[in-house]
Design a protein around this motif. Structure first.
Motif, PDB file in Angstrom:
ATOM      1  N   ILE A 191     -35.696  29.684   1.809  1.00  0.00           N
ATOM      2  CA  ILE A 191     -36.545  29.765   0.620  1.00  0.00           C
ATOM      3  C   ILE A 191     -36.866  28.337   0.189  1.00  0.00           C
ATOM      4  O   ILE A 191     -36.021  27.450   0.312  1.00  0.00           O
ATOM      5  CB  ILE A 191     -35.794  30.486  -0.528  1.00  0.00           C
ATOM      6  N   GLY A 192     -38.071  28.111  -0.309  1.00  0.00           N
ATOM      7  CA  GLY A 192     -38.418  26.774  -0.799  1.00  0.00           C
ATOM      8  C   GLY A 192     -39.564  26.839  -1.787  1.00  0.00           C
ATOM      9  O   GLY A 192     -40.208  27.879  -1.950  1.00  0.00           O
ATOM     10  N   PRO A 193     -39.844  25.699  -2.460  1.00  0.00           N
ATOM     11  CA  PRO A 193     -40.844  25.669  -3.524  1.00  0.00           C
ATOM     12  C   PRO A 193     -42.247  25.221  -3.095  1.00  0.00           C
ATOM     13  O   PRO A 193     -42.404  24.456  -2.143  1.00  0.00           O
ATOM     14  CB  PRO A 193     -40.269  24.631  -4.487  1.00  0.00           C
ATOM     15  N   PHE A 194     -43.234  25.716  -3.841  1.00  0.00           N
ATOM     16  CA  PHE A 194     -44.610  25.198  -3.831  1.00  0.00           C
ATOM     17  C   PHE A 194     -44.829  24.540  -5.183  1.00  0.00           C
ATOM     18  O   PHE A 194     -44.565  25.169  -6.219  1.00  0.00           O
ATOM     19  CB  PHE A 194     -45.629  26.339  -3.735  1.00  0.00           C
TER      20      PHE A 194
ATOM     21  N   VAL B 175     -48.087  20.879  -2.590  1.00  0.00           N
ATOM     22  CA  VAL B 175     -46.862  20.414  -1.945  1.00  0.00           C
ATOM     23  C   VAL B 175     -45.992  21.620  -1.604  1.00  0.00           C
ATOM     24  O   VAL B 175     -45.833  22.530  -2.423  1.00  0.00           O
ATOM     25  CB  VAL B 175     -46.095  19.456  -2.900  1.00  0.00           C
ATOM     26  N   GLY B 176     -45.451  21.647  -0.392  1.00  0.00           N
ATOM     27  CA  GLY B 176     -44.551  22.733   0.002  1.00  0.00           C
ATOM     28  C   GLY B 176     -43.342  22.166   0.717  1.00  0.00           C
ATOM     29  O   GLY B 176     -43.483  21.244   1.529  1.00  0.00           O
ATOM     30  N   PHE B 177     -42.156  22.700   0.425  1.00  0.00           N
ATOM     31  CA  PHE B 177     -40.926  22.123   0.976  1.00  0.00           C
ATOM     32  C   PHE B 177     -40.073  23.170   1.671  1.00  0.00           C
ATOM     33  O   PHE B 177     -39.748  24.205   1.105  1.00  0.00           O
ATOM     34  CB  PHE B 177     -40.102  21.475  -0.138  1.00  0.00           C
ATOM     35  N   LYS B 178     -39.698  22.880   2.923  1.00  0.00           N
ATOM     36  CA  LYS B 178     -38.755  23.730   3.660  1.00  0.00           C
ATOM     37  C   LYS B 178     -37.412  23.006   3.716  1.00  0.00           C
ATOM     38  O   LYS B 178     -37.297  21.950   4.338  1.00  0.00           O
ATOM     39  CB  LYS B 178     -39.304  23.987   5.065  1.00  0.00           C
ATOM     40  N   PRO B 179     -36.389  23.550   3.051  1.00  0.00           N
ATOM     41  CA  PRO B 179     -35.081  22.884   2.969  1.00  0.00           C
ATOM     42  C   PRO B 179     -34.296  22.894   4.287  1.00  0.00           C
ATOM     43  O   PRO B 179     -34.585  23.687   5.174  1.00  0.00           O
ATOM     44  CB  PRO B 179     -34.324  23.716   1.923  1.00  0.00           C
ATOM     45  N   THR B 180     -33.291  22.011   4.355  1.00  0.00           N
ATOM     46  CA  THR B 180     -32.303  22.066   5.441  1.00  0.00           C
ATOM     47  C   THR B 180     -31.737  23.481   5.499  1.00  0.00           C
ATOM     48  O   THR B 180     -31.438  24.075   4.459  1.00  0.00           O
ATOM     49  CB  THR B 180     -31.127  21.102   5.137  1.00  0.00           C
ATOM     50  N   TYR B 181     -31.572  24.014   6.713  1.00  0.00           N
ATOM     51  CA  TYR B 181     -31.022  25.362   6.834  1.00  0.00           C
ATOM     52  C   TYR B 181     -29.658  25.440   6.138  1.00  0.00           C
ATOM     53  O   TYR B 181     -28.797  24.592   6.385  1.00  0.00           O
ATOM     54  CB  TYR B 181     -30.887  25.760   8.312  1.00  0.00           C
ATOM     55  N   GLY B 182     -29.503  26.409   5.262  1.00  0.00           N
ATOM     56  CA  GLY B 182     -28.223  26.575   4.572  1.00  0.00           C
ATOM     57  C   GLY B 182     -28.152  25.908   3.204  1.00  0.00           C
ATOM     58  O   GLY B 182     -27.210  26.127   2.451  1.00  0.00           O
TER      59      GLY B 182
END
Ligand code: GLN
Length: 446
Positions: free
Chosen positions: A186-189, A162-169
């Motif tokens: 920055i986001g988590p795996f 699973v990989g997550f790209k957050p809302t900018y900011g």
């Protein structure tokens, strides 16, 4: 410990550039002491994490997989790392990437390649390939990556995590080595959606050291777990299922959508016609920002300095020529070209205008739908070397992920099956700050 696993596997996989074993054991000892003294622990206490090597870690080399920063040891921690450390997570090492996060296969690292744990002849994706491979091979419990145009979601998809790209900011960029500042997050795996939600709780939050950091209440993302998705509206953008998408990838994603329909979601096809301009917009705008961000590596202040030079000009030229790899140079040249007077309006300015249209198109779609779903990557993991001579094929790896960064919205990649033994990822997107809807749908699917 996780280090026995790394020692057994990482010669083959090559996920890590630096291991921080001594520091990790020291951190673990402090946690043991806290336990003995009955002190309250953070909810990530003792959990081993890996961090992409373009995220600052105080006292630990942060190379960006570039000769330019081969010996650079930052004097400060990135905000994201600081937050996780506060919660008790332990850094076990820094992971490989494409140099300065430019690439889709981790083959652009100046130091080594990383192999896909599912098939060692294939790439793990990129640019956060080391972080994805580390989590997929249990060489870390979770990892941090950065995503400018897909660099978290695409490797997550190719490595079956699973990989997550957050809302900018939403997550501070303080301490993330800048590539395309208006795109970077920055986001988590993680192994699953629940872990992802827990990490977002720690990572999200205002930081005054990042001028684009959002100052809003994010709430508790774990509340979106185990929720009914009955009545939720899902849109399938037809442009993301068309040309260039492997038919088996398409089928597995659509099978996943059927599962969600079975759980009561309403599914409809939609069209996002401006998406077809996403790749050129991205390569113009992100390279322009990169050319400006990378101007700081001049051989004077820090980083690599050429040995031979007879003038200041030569010091700059030689240091940059020797310190940067091919792909980085290409992006810098592309960026300076599109920003130069005479071309600025034709390229850079036009790209910004189309960026706005792409963003608006998403905003309109999210008036009707809670989430949109597409494949994360048009194909499964490709062979090492297969796309290194074919720039366009490499750039095409990001056609489904790049529009999300252009719009600044959040998206996850969750595994949705295997095609010929290789993982396929499903991308779930929402409007800005719509993370809870993504977590809800992703968790229901999982
Ligand atoms: N592969 C894309 C690029 O090369 C995206 C990279 C990223 O998200 N850091 O620019």
């Amino acid at each position: 410990s996780v280090y026995s696993r790394i020692e057994a596997l990482d010669d083959k996989i090559g996920a890590y550039l630096t291991l921080t074993k001594e520091e990790a054991y020291e951190a673990a000892a402090i946690i043991d002491k806290k336990i003995a003294e009955g002190e309250k622990l953070g909810d990530l206490a003792g959990i081993p994490m890996a961090i992409k090597d373009n995220i600052s870690t105080k006292g630990v080399k942060t190379t960006c997989a570039s000769k330019m920063l081969e010996n650079y040891v930052p004097p400060f921690d990135a905000h994201a790392y600081e937050k996780l450390k506060e919660a008790g997570a332990i850094l076990i090492g820094k992971t490989n990437l494409d140099e300065f996060a430019m690439g889709s296969s981790t083959e652009n690292s100046a130091f080594k390649i990383t192999r896909n744990p599912w098939d060692l002849e294939r790439v793990p994706g990129g640019s956060s390939g080391g972080s994805a491979a580390a989590v997929a091979s249990d060489e870390a419990y979770f990892a941090l990556g950065s995503d400018t145009g897909g660099s978290i979601r695409q490797p997550a998809s190719l490595c079956g995590v699973v990989g997550f790209k957050p809302t900018y900011g939403a997550v501070s960029r303080y301490g993330l080595v800048a590539f395309g500042s208006s795109f970077d997050q920055i986001g988590p795996f993680t192994k699953d959606v629940e872990d992802c939600a827990i990490l977002l709780n720690h990572l999200y939050g205002h930081d005054k050291k990042d001028s684009t950091s959002l100052n809003v209440e994010f709430g508790d993302f774990t509340e979106a777990l185990n929720k009914d998705i009955k009545g939720m509206r899902i849109g399938l953008p037809e442009e993301y299922f068309g040309e260039g998408i492997d038919p088996e990838v398409k089928k597995l994603v659509l099978d996943g959508v059927k599962v969600l329909e079975g759980l009561g979601a309403h599914v409809e096809e939609i069209s996002l016609p401006y998406s077809k301009y996403a790749l050129p917009v991205y390569y113009i705008a992100a390279s322009a920002e990169a050319s400006s961000n990378l101007a700081r590596y001049d051989g004077v202040r820090y980083g690599y300095r050429a040995k031979d030079y007879s003038s200041l000009e030569e010091l700059y030229v030689n240091s940059r020529s020797e310190g940067f790899g091919e792909e980085v140079k290409l992006r810098i040249m592309l960026g300076t070209y599109t920003l130069s007077s005479g071309y600025y309006d034709a390229y850079y300015n036009k790209a910004l205008k189309v960026r706005r249209l792409i963003k608006q198109e998403f905003e309109e779609a999210f008036e009707k739908y809670d989430v949109l779903i597409s494949p994360t990557s048009p194909t499964t993991a490709f062979k090492i070397g297969e796309r290194t001579d074919d720039q366009l094929a490499m750039y095409m790896s990001d056609i489904c992920t790049v529009p999300i960064n252009i719009a600044g919205i959040p998206a996850i990649s969750v595994p949705c099956g295997l095609s010929k033994g290789l993982p396929v990822g499903m991308q779930i997107m929402s409007k800005s700050l719509g993370e809870a809807s993504i977590i809800k749908v992703a968790h229901a699917f999982e």
